[in-house]
Design a protein around this motif. Sequence first.
Motif, PDB file in Angstrom:
ATOM      1  N   ARG A 193       5.847 -11.284 -10.934  1.00  0.00           N
ATOM      2  CA  ARG A 193       4.436 -10.908 -11.067  1.00  0.00           C
ATOM      3  C   ARG A 193       4.280  -9.458 -10.619  1.00  0.00           C
ATOM      4  O   ARG A 193       4.245  -9.165  -9.425  1.00  0.00           O
ATOM      5  CB  ARG A 193       3.550 -11.828 -10.222  1.00  0.00           C
ATOM      6  N   ARG A 194       4.194  -8.578 -11.565  1.00  0.00           N
ATOM      7  CA  ARG A 194       4.089  -7.160 -11.255  1.00  0.00           C
ATOM      8  C   ARG A 194       2.809  -6.847 -10.473  1.00  0.00           C
ATOM      9  O   ARG A 194       2.789  -5.907  -9.672  1.00  0.00           O
ATOM     10  CB  ARG A 194       4.132  -6.332 -12.543  1.00  0.00           C
ATOM     11  N   SER A 195       1.748  -7.617 -10.720  1.00  0.00           N
ATOM     12  CA  SER A 195       0.490  -7.367 -10.008  1.00  0.00           C
ATOM     13  C   SER A 195       0.674  -7.514  -8.506  1.00  0.00           C
ATOM     14  O   SER A 195       0.114  -6.739  -7.717  1.00  0.00           O
ATOM     15  CB  SER A 195      -0.599  -8.330 -10.503  1.00  0.00           C
ATOM     16  N   LEU A 196       1.486  -8.483  -8.063  1.00  0.00           N
ATOM     17  CA  LEU A 196       1.705  -8.691  -6.637  1.00  0.00           C
ATOM     18  C   LEU A 196       2.564  -7.587  -6.028  1.00  0.00           C
ATOM     19  O   LEU A 196       2.279  -7.106  -4.929  1.00  0.00           O
ATOM     20  CB  LEU A 196       2.364 -10.054  -6.393  1.00  0.00           C
ATOM     21  N   THR A 197       3.634  -7.207  -6.731  1.00  0.00           N
ATOM     22  CA  THR A 197       4.485  -6.156  -6.172  1.00  0.00           C
ATOM     23  C   THR A 197       3.731  -4.836  -6.092  1.00  0.00           C
ATOM     24  O   THR A 197       3.923  -4.059  -5.149  1.00  0.00           O
ATOM     25  CB  THR A 197       5.759  -5.984  -7.017  1.00  0.00           C
ATOM     26  N   ARG A 198       2.858  -4.568  -7.049  1.00  0.00           N
ATOM     27  CA  ARG A 198       2.051  -3.341  -6.977  1.00  0.00           C
ATOM     28  C   ARG A 198       1.131  -3.365  -5.772  1.00  0.00           C
ATOM     29  O   ARG A 198       0.950  -2.345  -5.087  1.00  0.00           O
ATOM     30  CB  ARG A 198       1.246  -3.185  -8.270  1.00  0.00           C
ATOM     31  N   LEU A 199       0.535  -4.519  -5.496  1.00  0.00           N
ATOM     32  CA  LEU A 199      -0.330  -4.628  -4.321  1.00  0.00           C
ATOM     33  C   LEU A 199       0.483  -4.453  -3.037  1.00  0.00           C
ATOM     34  O   LEU A 199       0.016  -3.847  -2.070  1.00  0.00           O
ATOM     35  CB  LEU A 199      -1.048  -5.980  -4.317  1.00  0.00           C
ATOM     36  N   GLY A 200       1.713  -4.984  -3.036  1.00  0.00           N
ATOM     37  CA  GLY A 200       2.564  -4.805  -1.874  1.00  0.00           C
ATOM     38  C   GLY A 200       2.907  -3.343  -1.629  1.00  0.00           C
ATOM     39  O   GLY A 200       2.837  -2.858  -0.494  1.00  0.00           O
ATOM     40  N   TRP A 201       3.254  -2.627  -2.689  1.00  0.00           N
ATOM     41  CA  TRP A 201       3.569  -1.207  -2.535  1.00  0.00           C
ATOM     42  C   TRP A 201       2.328  -0.408  -2.163  1.00  0.00           C
ATOM     43  O   TRP A 201       2.421   0.590  -1.435  1.00  0.00           O
ATOM     44  CB  TRP A 201       4.195  -0.660  -3.824  1.00  0.00           C
ATOM     45  N   ALA A 202       1.163  -0.828  -2.650  1.00  0.00           N
ATOM     46  CA  ALA A 202      -0.079  -0.160  -2.247  1.00  0.00           C
ATOM     47  C   ALA A 202      -0.280  -0.284  -0.743  1.00  0.00           C
ATOM     48  O   ALA A 202      -0.685   0.672  -0.066  1.00  0.00           O
ATOM     49  CB  ALA A 202      -1.265  -0.748  -3.002  1.00  0.00           C
ATOM     50  N   GLN A 203       0.025  -1.469  -0.196  1.00  0.00           N
ATOM     51  CA  GLN A 203      -0.072  -1.640   1.256  1.00  0.00           C
ATOM     52  C   GLN A 203       0.902  -0.713   1.980  1.00  0.00           C
ATOM     53  O   GLN A 203       0.557  -0.094   2.995  1.00  0.00           O
ATOM     54  CB  GLN A 203       0.233  -3.092   1.626  1.00  0.00           C
ATOM     55  N   PHE A 204       2.120  -0.628   1.469  1.00  0.00           N
ATOM     56  CA  PHE A 204       3.127   0.220   2.118  1.00  0.00           C
ATOM     57  C   PHE A 204       2.654   1.670   2.199  1.00  0.00           C
ATOM     58  O   PHE A 204       2.740   2.302   3.257  1.00  0.00           O
ATOM     59  CB  PHE A 204       4.447   0.137   1.351  1.00  0.00           C
ATOM     60  N   TRP A 205       2.143   2.201   1.104  1.00  0.00           N
ATOM     61  CA  TRP A 205       1.718   3.607   1.103  1.00  0.00           C
ATOM     62  C   TRP A 205       0.472   3.816   1.949  1.00  0.00           C
ATOM     63  O   TRP A 205       0.281   4.886   2.541  1.00  0.00           O
ATOM     64  CB  TRP A 205       1.510   4.101  -0.322  1.00  0.00           C
ATOM     65  N   LEU A 206      -0.380   2.790   2.054  1.00  0.00           N
ATOM     66  CA  LEU A 206      -1.525   2.899   2.961  1.00  0.00           C
ATOM     67  C   LEU A 206      -1.057   2.935   4.418  1.00  0.00           C
ATOM     68  O   LEU A 206      -1.617   3.679   5.235  1.00  0.00           O
ATOM     69  CB  LEU A 206      -2.483   1.722   2.741  1.00  0.00           C
ATOM     70  N   THR A 266      -8.238  -4.500   3.210  1.00  0.00           N
ATOM     71  CA  THR A 266      -8.814  -4.875   1.913  1.00  0.00           C
ATOM     72  C   THR A 266      -7.716  -5.240   0.919  1.00  0.00           C
ATOM     73  O   THR A 266      -7.788  -6.281   0.249  1.00  0.00           O
ATOM     74  CB  THR A 266      -9.659  -3.722   1.356  1.00  0.00           C
ATOM     75  N   VAL A 267      -6.699  -4.395   0.807  1.00  0.00           N
ATOM     76  CA  VAL A 267      -5.605  -4.659  -0.135  1.00  0.00           C
ATOM     77  C   VAL A 267      -4.824  -5.898   0.297  1.00  0.00           C
ATOM     78  O   VAL A 267      -4.372  -6.686  -0.543  1.00  0.00           O
ATOM     79  CB  VAL A 267      -4.680  -3.436  -0.246  1.00  0.00           C
ATOM     80  N   ALA A 268      -4.672  -6.102   1.614  1.00  0.00           N
ATOM     81  CA  ALA A 268      -3.967  -7.290   2.107  1.00  0.00           C
ATOM     82  C   ALA A 268      -4.717  -8.566   1.728  1.00  0.00           C
ATOM     83  O   ALA A 268      -4.108  -9.555   1.301  1.00  0.00           O
ATOM     84  CB  ALA A 268      -3.794  -7.202   3.621  1.00  0.00           C
ATOM     85  N   VAL A 269      -6.040  -8.562   1.870  1.00  0.00           N
ATOM     86  CA  VAL A 269      -6.843  -9.733   1.481  1.00  0.00           C
ATOM     87  C   VAL A 269      -6.727  -9.976  -0.021  1.00  0.00           C
ATOM     88  O   VAL A 269      -6.584 -11.121  -0.475  1.00  0.00           O
ATOM     89  CB  VAL A 269      -8.314  -9.541   1.889  1.00  0.00           C
ATOM     90  N   LEU A 270      -6.779  -8.911  -0.804  1.00  0.00           N
ATOM     91  CA  LEU A 270      -6.635  -9.056  -2.253  1.00  0.00           C
ATOM     92  C   LEU A 270      -5.250  -9.619  -2.598  1.00  0.00           C
ATOM     93  O   LEU A 270      -5.122 -10.475  -3.486  1.00  0.00           O
ATOM     94  CB  LEU A 270      -6.849  -7.706  -2.932  1.00  0.00           C
ATOM     95  N   SER A 271      -4.217  -9.169  -1.892  1.00  0.00           N
ATOM     96  CA  SER A 271      -2.861  -9.688  -2.120  1.00  0.00           C
ATOM     97  C   SER A 271      -2.801 -11.179  -1.806  1.00  0.00           C
ATOM     98  O   SER A 271      -2.180 -11.960  -2.542  1.00  0.00           O
ATOM     99  CB  SER A 271      -1.856  -8.931  -1.252  1.00  0.00           C
ATOM    100  N   TRP A 272      -3.418 -11.562  -0.697  1.00  0.00           N
ATOM    101  CA  TRP A 272      -3.441 -12.978  -0.301  1.00  0.00           C
ATOM    102  C   TRP A 272      -4.144 -13.823  -1.366  1.00  0.00           C
ATOM    103  O   TRP A 272      -3.661 -14.908  -1.746  1.00  0.00           O
ATOM    104  CB  TRP A 272      -4.135 -13.082   1.049  1.00  0.00           C
ATOM    105  N   GLN A 273      -5.257 -13.327  -1.875  1.00  0.00           N
ATOM    106  CA  GLN A 273      -5.986 -14.041  -2.913  1.00  0.00           C
ATOM    107  C   GLN A 273      -5.152 -14.160  -4.178  1.00  0.00           C
ATOM    108  O   GLN A 273      -5.031 -15.237  -4.766  1.00  0.00           O
ATOM    109  CB  GLN A 273      -7.299 -13.302  -3.205  1.00  0.00           C
TER     110      GLN A 273
END
Length: 334
Positions: free
Chosen positions: A104-117, A150-157
């Motif tokens: 699921r590319r959507s999840l890995t993108r959210l994970g990398w977004a968290q990393f850069w934040l 915010t991004v972490a909550v979205l990732s969890w959802q």
Amino acid sequence: MPNTLNPLELIARRWQPSAAFVRRAALATVVMAVIIVVTGGAVRLSQSGLGCSTWPKCTPDSLTPTAAMGINGLIEFGNRMLTYVLCAVVGLFIIAARARHPRRRSLTRLGWAQFWLVMSNAVIGGVTVLTGLNPYIVSSHFLAATALLTVAVLSWQRAGEGDEEPRDLVARPARQLAWLLVAATGALTVIGTVVTGTGPHAGDAKKVHRIPLDWQEITQLHVDFVYIVVGLSVALWFTLRAVKAPAAPRRMLLELFGCIAAQGVIGYVQYFTGLPEIVIGLHMLGSSLVWIWVLRVCLSLRDRGPLLEEDPGEPVPSGAHEAAEPQAASALSR
């Protein structure tokens, strides 16, 4: 010449985490984001903001705090070390999301977004120290932590739902009201950082520059937005009842009422007791919980279909990820 596989692909070929594991990893990032907010507040409230006098080292001559720096140096350095724990948790989520089949590319993108934040907020934290706790930088430091939350909550959802096109579970005006609640709560959070920047807890025992605004007037504006958030929450409750929304969003909204009520009590206690540090720390925790539940209420009003499950005990043949990606890309990228 064979293609060289990156480490994440190598892990994905040898480990197939369950959907439940990925969701737990996503929840762990939410928990760590809240911990970062609360411990960051503890640094300021214990006057340890300049416990380490520089950055990225703790002192010009030492990476770690010295005995002469006392407890303040340990608190500040400990908060810095938590960044590595946060990186590890975010890294686990990225790896689990990448290894999960189908990918699921959507999840890995959210994970990398968290990393850069996390990385950007570490830099902002360093600038905070180098500028002597400039209140505007301190505020941006907190807001960056809120963005991470915010991004972490979205990732969890997203880790617990499918990848279909979002489908509204209620009428569009109800969803628009929910987004208005998100916007008002976001504004409340921003104003709260201004209250902090004008207030007495600057993060260090010595005189530190404060935002040149009247603290009581900004506090009153903050309270006004609390009433706006409460009013929008009540309006959303009656709206969801009127449109016969599913039980889950209404239950989540009741949980939000509990968070808001507790946060309101804490806010008034800290105001009328002279801003004791422990109560302010609880207020920061409450702020994070309110923001989480506001986001969850809003996200619960749409559906993206069921999560694709597979038997975790069934081995995935070598190259299955590559074979599945062309067929799944169009569906999973939506």
